[in-house]
Scaffold this motif. Structure first.
Motif, PDB file in Angstrom:
ATOM      1  N   MET A   1      63.034 -28.413 107.269  1.00 59.52           N
ATOM      2  CA  MET A   1      63.286 -28.320 105.843  1.00 59.52           C
ATOM      3  C   MET A   1      61.991 -28.590 105.087  1.00 59.52           C
ATOM      4  N   THR A   2      61.771 -27.868 104.021  1.00 59.83           N
ATOM      5  CA  THR A   2      60.582 -28.015 103.196  1.00 59.83           C
ATOM      6  C   THR A   2      60.681 -29.262 102.334  1.00 59.83           C
ATOM      7  N   ALA A   3      59.595 -30.013 102.270  1.00 58.51           N
ATOM      8  CA  ALA A   3      59.575 -31.225 101.451  1.00 58.51           C
ATOM      9  C   ALA A   3      59.577 -30.854  99.971  1.00 58.51           C
ATOM     10  N   SER A   4      60.312 -31.651  99.193  1.00 58.41           N
ATOM     11  CA  SER A   4      60.367 -31.483  97.741  1.00 58.41           C
ATOM     12  C   SER A   4      59.438 -32.494  97.093  1.00 58.41           C
ATOM     13  N   ILE A   5      58.537 -31.991  96.251  1.00 57.43           N
ATOM     14  CA  ILE A   5      57.506 -32.835  95.654  1.00 57.43           C
ATOM     15  C   ILE A   5      57.585 -32.764  94.136  1.00 57.43           C
ATOM     16  N   LEU A   6      57.512 -33.928  93.500  1.00 61.61           N
ATOM     17  CA  LEU A   6      57.436 -34.032  92.046  1.00 61.61           C
ATOM     18  C   LEU A   6      56.009 -34.425  91.681  1.00 61.61           C
ATOM     19  N   ILE A   7      55.433 -33.734  90.716  1.00 59.28           N
ATOM     20  CA  ILE A   7      54.104 -34.057  90.209  1.00 59.28           C
ATOM     21  C   ILE A   7      54.273 -34.714  88.846  1.00 59.28           C
ATOM     22  N   VAL A   8      53.717 -35.910  88.699  1.00 54.74           N
ATOM     23  CA  VAL A   8      53.765 -36.620  87.427  1.00 54.74           C
ATOM     24  C   VAL A   8      52.323 -36.732  86.940  1.00 54.74           C
ATOM     25  N   GLU A   9      51.960 -35.819  86.055  1.00 56.53           N
ATOM     26  CA  GLU A   9      50.573 -35.664  85.598  1.00 56.53           C
ATOM     27  C   GLU A   9      50.589 -35.024  84.226  1.00 56.53           C
ATOM     28  N   ASP A  10      49.866 -35.608  83.272  1.00 53.32           N
ATOM     29  CA  ASP A  10      49.873 -35.057  81.913  1.00 53.32           C
ATOM     30  C   ASP A  10      48.746 -34.072  81.638  1.00 53.32           C
ATOM     31  N   GLU A  11      47.799 -33.943  82.539  1.00 54.32           N
ATOM     32  CA  GLU A  11      46.745 -32.942  82.371  1.00 54.32           C
ATOM     33  C   GLU A  11      47.244 -31.643  83.000  1.00 54.32           C
ATOM     34  N   THR A  12      47.591 -30.695  82.168  1.00 51.11           N
ATOM     35  CA  THR A  12      48.252 -29.470  82.599  1.00 51.11           C
ATOM     36  C   THR A  12      47.494 -28.742  83.703  1.00 51.11           C
ATOM     37  N   PHE A  13      46.194 -28.556  83.544  1.00 47.96           N
ATOM     38  CA  PHE A  13      45.440 -27.798  84.544  1.00 47.96           C
ATOM     39  C   PHE A  13      45.370 -28.527  85.878  1.00 47.96           C
ATOM     40  N   VAL A  14      45.265 -29.839  85.849  1.00 45.05           N
ATOM     41  CA  VAL A  14      45.270 -30.631  87.082  1.00 45.05           C
ATOM     42  C   VAL A  14      46.620 -30.490  87.775  1.00 45.05           C
ATOM     43  N   ALA A  15      47.700 -30.609  87.015  1.00 45.56           N
ATOM     44  CA  ALA A  15      49.045 -30.494  87.579  1.00 45.56           C
ATOM     45  C   ALA A  15      49.289 -29.108  88.166  1.00 45.56           C
ATOM     46  N   LEU A  16      48.894 -28.074  87.446  1.00 44.14           N
ATOM     47  CA  LEU A  16      49.096 -26.706  87.932  1.00 44.14           C
ATOM     48  C   LEU A  16      48.264 -26.429  89.176  1.00 44.14           C
ATOM     49  N   ASP A  17      47.059 -26.983  89.235  1.00 42.83           N
ATOM     50  CA  ASP A  17      46.211 -26.828  90.411  1.00 42.83           C
ATOM     51  C   ASP A  17      46.873 -27.489  91.628  1.00 42.83           C
ATOM     52  N   MET A  18      47.386 -28.696  91.443  1.00 52.57           N
ATOM     53  CA  MET A  18      48.090 -29.370  92.540  1.00 52.57           C
ATOM     54  C   MET A  18      49.307 -28.553  92.975  1.00 52.57           C
ATOM     55  N   GLU A  19      50.045 -28.039  92.011  1.00 52.31           N
ATOM     56  CA  GLU A  19      51.221 -27.234  92.322  1.00 52.31           C
ATOM     57  C   GLU A  19      50.854 -26.016  93.173  1.00 52.31           C
ATOM     58  N   LEU A  20      49.803 -25.319  92.789  1.00 44.03           N
ATOM     59  CA  LEU A  20      49.368 -24.136  93.548  1.00 44.03           C
ATOM     60  C   LEU A  20      48.952 -24.502  94.965  1.00 44.03           C
ATOM     61  N   ILE A  21      48.202 -25.579  95.110  1.00 46.94           N
ATOM     62  CA  ILE A  21      47.757 -26.036  96.432  1.00 46.94           C
ATOM     63  C   ILE A  21      48.954 -26.363  97.312  1.00 46.94           C
ATOM     64  N   LEU A  22      49.889 -27.112  96.769  1.00 41.62           N
ATOM     65  CA  LEU A  22      51.043 -27.551  97.552  1.00 41.62           C
ATOM     66  C   LEU A  22      51.971 -26.400  97.907  1.00 41.62           C
ATOM     67  N   GLU A  23      52.217 -25.514  96.964  1.00 40.46           N
ATOM     68  CA  GLU A  23      53.078 -24.360  97.246  1.00 40.46           C
ATOM     69  C   GLU A  23      52.440 -23.434  98.269  1.00 40.46           C
ATOM     70  N   ALA A  24      51.113 -23.301  98.241  1.00 41.96           N
ATOM     71  CA  ALA A  24      50.418 -22.480  99.233  1.00 41.96           C
ATOM     72  C   ALA A  24      50.573 -23.065 100.635  1.00 41.96           C
ATOM     73  N   ARG A  25      50.818 -24.363 100.722  1.00 42.74           N
ATOM     74  CA  ARG A  25      51.033 -25.048 102.005  1.00 42.74           C
ATOM     75  C   ARG A  25      52.515 -25.055 102.413  1.00 42.74           C
ATOM     76  N   GLY A  26      53.352 -24.443 101.588  1.00 45.77           N
ATOM     77  CA  GLY A  26      54.758 -24.327 101.933  1.00 45.77           C
ATOM     78  C   GLY A  26      55.665 -25.408 101.382  1.00 45.77           C
ATOM     79  N   TYR A  27      55.130 -26.306 100.558  1.00 51.37           N
ATOM     80  CA  TYR A  27      55.956 -27.348  99.952  1.00 51.37           C
ATOM     81  C   TYR A  27      56.677 -26.796  98.730  1.00 51.37           C
ATOM     82  N   ARG A  28      57.786 -27.429  98.383  1.00 51.68           N
ATOM     83  CA  ARG A  28      58.550 -27.039  97.193  1.00 51.68           C
ATOM     84  C   ARG A  28      58.232 -28.039  96.084  1.00 51.68           C
ATOM     85  N   VAL A  29      57.542 -27.585  95.053  1.00 48.77           N
ATOM     86  CA  VAL A  29      57.273 -28.438  93.900  1.00 48.77           C
ATOM     87  C   VAL A  29      58.466 -28.296  92.970  1.00 48.77           C
TER      88      VAL A  29
END
Length: 133
Positions: A1-29
């Motif tokens: 099962m794919t891990a579900s990850i919550l990102i708690v970050e107020d800098e939009t570009f930092v959060a979106l960058d993390m989201e892209l990295i994690l989703e590319a690795r198969g995680y569910r943000v």
């Protein structure tokens, strides 16, 4: 099962960058929250791992959010911050802290460590991660 990850970050570009990295690795943000209210909006979700900044849109609420996610939501929690000294010896129930800025390899190594630890697997922390207790 794919891990579900919550990102708690107020800098939009930092959060979106993390989201892209994690989703590319198969995680569910499951989402991005910028403050305490936003994080609590995900209380109905199964959160395997939360990546939490300290200083958010509503102030220094990251430690409070991290403790709530760990204790009440049974999530594994990693902090990501430019000010790791603000955490002192750590926050009850959370894993550790990565110092920002961080790179893709450090982020993914810390996430993989946290998820293996969550599953009860013996694992060593990556050098970029300062573990609590």
């Amino acid at each position: 099962m794919t891990a579900s990850i919550l990102i708690v970050e107020d800098e939009t570009f930092v959060a979106l960058d993390m989201e892209l990295i994690l989703e590319a690795r198969g995680y569910r943000v499951i989402g991005i929250a910028a403050d305490l209210v936003g994080a609590r909006a995900f209380a109905h979700e199964q959160i395997d791992l939360a990546l939490v900044d300290l200083n958010l849109r509503d102030g220094l609420t990251g430690p409070q959010i991290g403790e709530w996610l760990a204790k009440e939501q049974n999530a594994s929690v990693l902090f990501l911050t430019a000010n790791p000294k603000l955490l002192g010896t750590g926050v009850a129930g959370t894993i550790g802290v990565l110092t920002k800025p961080t790179d893709e390899s450090a982020l993914t190594a810390a996430v993989e460590f946290a998820l293996r630890r969550r599953q009860g697997q013996a694992t060593s922390a990556p050098p970029s991660l300062r573990c609590f207790g």
